[in-house]
Design a protein around this motif. Structure first.
Motif, PDB file in Angstrom:
ATOM      1  N   ILE A   1       0.813  -1.215   0.000  1.00 44.29           N
ATOM      2  CA  ILE A   1       0.000   0.000   0.000  1.00 44.29           C
ATOM      3  C   ILE A   1       0.848   1.268   0.000  1.00 44.29           C
ATOM      4  CG2 ILE A   1      -1.998  -1.094   1.072  1.00 44.29           C
ATOM      5  CD1 ILE A   1      -1.137   0.165   3.732  1.00 44.29           C
ATOM      6  N   ASP A   2       2.108   1.156   0.401  1.00 43.73           N
ATOM      7  CA  ASP A   2       3.013   2.304   0.383  1.00 43.73           C
ATOM      8  C   ASP A   2       4.037   2.190  -0.744  1.00 43.73           C
ATOM      9  OD1 ASP A   2       1.900   3.531   2.726  1.00 43.73           O
ATOM     10  OD2 ASP A   2       2.934   2.013   3.930  1.00 43.73           O
ATOM     11  N   GLY A   3       3.743   1.355  -1.732  1.00 45.93           N
ATOM     12  CA  GLY A   3       4.693   1.096  -2.813  1.00 45.93           C
ATOM     13  C   GLY A   3       4.721   2.189  -3.862  1.00 45.93           C
ATOM     14  N   PRO A   4       5.518   1.981  -4.905  1.00 43.78           N
ATOM     15  CA  PRO A   4       5.683   2.987  -5.952  1.00 43.78           C
ATOM     16  C   PRO A   4       4.380   3.279  -6.681  1.00 43.78           C
ATOM     17  CG  PRO A   4       7.305   1.212  -6.147  1.00 43.78           C
ATOM     18  CD  PRO A   4       6.291   0.764  -5.153  1.00 43.78           C
ATOM     19  N   LYS A   5       4.287   4.479  -7.230  1.00 43.39           N
ATOM     20  CA  LYS A   5       3.104   4.831  -8.009  1.00 43.39           C
ATOM     21  C   LYS A   5       3.124   4.095  -9.341  1.00 43.39           C
ATOM     22  CE  LYS A   5       0.266   8.649  -9.664  1.00 43.39           C
ATOM     23  NZ  LYS A   5       0.086  10.120  -9.767  1.00 43.39           N
ATOM     24  N   CYS A   6       1.979   3.540  -9.705  1.00 44.10           N
ATOM     25  CA  CYS A   6       1.843   2.800 -10.962  1.00 44.10           C
ATOM     26  C   CYS A   6       1.356   3.734 -12.064  1.00 44.10           C
ATOM     27  CB  CYS A   6       0.851   1.650 -10.759  1.00 44.10           C
ATOM     28  SG  CYS A   6       0.631   0.575 -12.201  1.00 44.10           S
ATOM     29  N   ASN A   7       1.609   3.352 -13.303  1.00 40.07           N
ATOM     30  CA  ASN A   7       1.112   4.136 -14.431  1.00 40.07           C
ATOM     31  C   ASN A   7      -0.405   4.186 -14.482  1.00 40.07           C
ATOM     32  OD1 ASN A   7       3.630   4.832 -15.395  1.00 40.07           O
ATOM     33  ND2 ASN A   7       3.790   3.056 -16.744  1.00 40.07           N
ATOM     34  N   CYS A   8      -1.068   3.251 -13.776  1.00 38.68           N
ATOM     35  CA  CYS A   8      -2.538   3.253 -13.731  1.00 38.68           C
ATOM     36  C   CYS A   8      -3.064   4.310 -12.768  1.00 38.68           C
ATOM     37  CB  CYS A   8      -3.070   1.878 -13.340  1.00 38.68           C
ATOM     38  SG  CYS A   8      -2.847   1.465 -11.584  1.00 38.68           S
ATOM     39  N   GLY A   9      -2.162   4.907 -11.939  1.00 37.89           N
ATOM     40  CA  GLY A   9      -2.556   5.918 -10.972  1.00 37.89           C
ATOM     41  C   GLY A   9      -2.599   5.420  -9.546  1.00 37.89           C
ATOM     42  N   ASN A  10      -2.571   4.103  -9.352  1.00 38.79           N
ATOM     43  CA  ASN A  10      -2.608   3.526  -8.011  1.00 38.79           C
ATOM     44  C   ASN A  10      -1.181   3.417  -7.463  1.00 38.79           C
ATOM     45  OD1 ASN A  10      -3.685   2.319  -5.712  1.00 38.79           O
ATOM     46  ND2 ASN A  10      -4.989   0.926  -6.889  1.00 38.79           N
TER      47      ASN A  10
ATOM     48  N   ALA B   1       9.478  -2.370 -13.678  1.00 35.74           N
ATOM     49  CA  ALA B   1       9.793  -2.264 -12.252  1.00 35.74           C
ATOM     50  C   ALA B   1      11.239  -2.664 -11.977  1.00 35.74           C
ATOM     51  CB  ALA B   1       8.844  -3.153 -11.452  1.00 35.74           C
ATOM     52  N   ILE B   2      11.695  -3.725 -12.611  1.00 34.22           N
ATOM     53  CA  ILE B   2      13.078  -4.183 -12.407  1.00 34.22           C
ATOM     54  C   ILE B   2      14.066  -3.125 -12.890  1.00 34.22           C
ATOM     55  CG2 ILE B   2      14.767  -5.903 -13.186  1.00 34.22           C
ATOM     56  CD1 ILE B   2      12.345  -7.904 -13.263  1.00 34.22           C
ATOM     57  N   GLN B   3      13.808  -2.547 -14.049  1.00 31.49           N
ATOM     58  CA  GLN B   3      14.692  -1.502 -14.566  1.00 31.49           C
ATOM     59  C   GLN B   3      14.684  -0.282 -13.648  1.00 31.49           C
ATOM     60  OE1 GLN B   3      12.663  -1.951 -18.522  1.00 31.49           O
ATOM     61  NE2 GLN B   3      14.679  -1.409 -19.303  1.00 31.49           N
ATOM     62  N   ARG B   4      13.494   0.099 -13.164  1.00 34.73           N
ATOM     63  CA  ARG B   4      13.404   1.264 -12.285  1.00 34.73           C
ATOM     64  C   ARG B   4      14.198   1.059 -11.005  1.00 34.73           C
ATOM     65  NH1 ARG B   4       8.904   0.569 -10.059  1.00 34.73           N
ATOM     66  NH2 ARG B   4       9.841   0.241  -8.000  1.00 34.73           N
ATOM     67  N   ARG B   5      14.071  -0.136 -10.403  1.00 35.26           N
ATOM     68  CA  ARG B   5      14.782  -0.417  -9.149  1.00 35.26           C
ATOM     69  C   ARG B   5      16.295  -0.382  -9.352  1.00 35.26           C
ATOM     70  NH1 ARG B   5      15.236  -0.226  -5.207  1.00 35.26           N
ATOM     71  NH2 ARG B   5      15.426  -2.226  -4.119  1.00 35.26           N
ATOM     72  N   VAL B   6      16.775  -0.929 -10.441  1.00 32.31           N
ATOM     73  CA  VAL B   6      18.214  -0.906 -10.700  1.00 32.31           C
ATOM     74  C   VAL B   6      18.697   0.540 -10.834  1.00 32.31           C
ATOM     75  CG1 VAL B   6      19.974  -1.438 -12.441  1.00 32.31           C
ATOM     76  CG2 VAL B   6      18.378  -3.221 -11.697  1.00 32.31           C
TER      77      VAL B   6
END
Length: 404
Positions: A246-255, A267-272
């Motif tokens: 619930i406190d995770g990264p913002k998704c492209n869907c808005g959630n 997500a893997i690329q973003r984390r790296v």
């Protein structure tokens, strides 16, 4: 009288579908075997076989064993009698090809991402395909389109896919039917790929499956009772937008905290990249910081295989989150099989093993241990076969008016 005619006509339509599907699955097969299997008269089966033969869908394939008298004729599919144009809309590229009734792909053309409007790129791609093909164009029975969701299957519209910027409410079905005059069906990509597994993969007819498409984004498709399970608004199967943190990264869907933000290729690329900017020592840093080259999934997996600590940690984190998401999905749907496709699953199959272990540990039902976890039966062509499968299903469900 009218009701009797409608009911009789409906029964005949159903019998055509049953017999054509069985020839596809069990052929070569005789008319007498088909009559026994479906409790039909030999004459009724003979009439349907004649229709299929005259339409060029099936052919004689030798003789079966005789039980006295003339040996019975065997019948099988003519796989190249019908083709489908398979159009695949992806995040990074689009492709078009021909697919025959056996799921064999030919004449594939791939177009990389560019600045032209999506529908213009699609028109150009299909026009190129039609110029290239050598088959009689009359053998083409339709256009199957797979695209990222959400989609409107009723109107054949691609709505607002979160990972395709600028794409909004494209009426693919109407536009393609108006231009090319072939029946067109638009399907959510993960649903189409799940259908491909059922039609051409290692899935038994009575098995329910959950298909996980882990690529740039992360989606899911459900087959229940041999049919795509859609839910209201075609929203079923969106495992990528199941909230895991619930406190995770913002998704492209808005959630926030969707599984897609934790386990997908993006997500893997973003984390790296985040960890590189924080100063985490890694062999992936130089190209990113000094040359402006973003780490690709291929790079990350390769470095993990060579022992890079950051790459290993990020991939392991993604595996764990995927396993948790699958445990939730198993508790809801209890499928017979969970099948994985997409770039991430293909490049890093270890993710499947770890996700399976975690999902089976966390799922409630003791029967979860019996669920089969498997990689897709297809290579990169699963996308094309999936797009074609949505037309194949219609052809075999309703052969009258479509292919006979």
């Amino acid at each position: 009288m009218t009701d009797q005619f409608v009911n009789g006509n409906t029964v005949k339509q159903a019998n055509r579908s049953f017999i054509l599907k069985d020839i596809r699955q069990s052929g070569p097969i005789t008319k007498i075997d088909l009559a026994r299997k479906f409790d039909l008269t030999f004459s009724a089966v003979g009439n349907i076989i004649t229709e299929f033969s005259e339409a060029g869908l099936i052919k004689e394939a030798g003789y079966g064993e005789s039980s006295g008298g003339r040996p019975p004729v065997l019948y099988e599919m003519k796989w190249d009698s019908v083709y489908v144009i398979a159009l695949v809309i992806g995040v990074r590229e689009i492709s078009a090809c021909l697919v025959n009734l056996k799921g064999e792909v030919s004449d594939e053309i791939i177009a990389e991402e560019d600045s032209k409007p999506l529908i213009e790129r699609v028109y150009n791609l299909i026009d190129q395909l039609l110029e290239r093909i050598a088959i009689d164009i009359s053998k083409i029975s339709g256009i199957g389109v797979s695209a990222p969701g959400p989609i409107d299957t009723t109107d054949g519209k691609m709505l607002t896919p979160p990972n395709l910027e600028g794409v909004r409410n494209i009426s693919f079905q109407r536009l393609l039917e108006d231009r090319y005059k072939w029946p067109t069906i638009l399907e959510k990509d993960a649903n189409a790929f799940a259908l491909a597994e059922q039609w051409f993969g290692d899935v038994e007819p009575n098995e329910d499956i959950l298909y996980i498409y882990n690529d740039q984004g992360l989606g899911g498709g459900l087959i229940i009772d041999s049919r795509i399970h859609r839910g209201i608004g075609n929203g079923a199967g969106e495992i990528g937008h199941m909230v895991i943190d619930i406190d995770g990264p913002k998704c492209n869907c808005g959630n926030f905290g969707c599984l897609e933000t934790l386990s997908s290729g993006i997500a893997i690329q973003r984390r790296v990249k985040e960890e590189i900017r924080r100063g985490y020592p890694t062999s992936l840093a130089d190209d990113y910081l000094n040359n402006g080259k973003e780490p690709t999934i291929e790079n990350i997996v390769q470095q993990a295989e060579e022992g890079d600590k950051l790459a290993l940690e990020v991939l392991h984190e993604a595996e764990r989150y995927l396993g948790l998401g699958l445990a939730n999905a198993i508790n809801l749907f209890a499928p017979d099989q969970v099948i994985f496709g997409g770039m991430v699953a293909k490049l890093y199959p270890k993710m499947i093993n770890t996700a399976e272990k975690i999902a089976k540990e966390r799922a409630l039902s003791p029967y979860a241990r019996n669920i089969i976890f498997a990689e897709s039966a297809f290579n990169h062509q699963s996308n094309s076969i999936g797009a074609a499968s949505v037309i194949h299903q219609k052809l075999f469900d309703y052969p009258e008016g479509t292919i006979i």
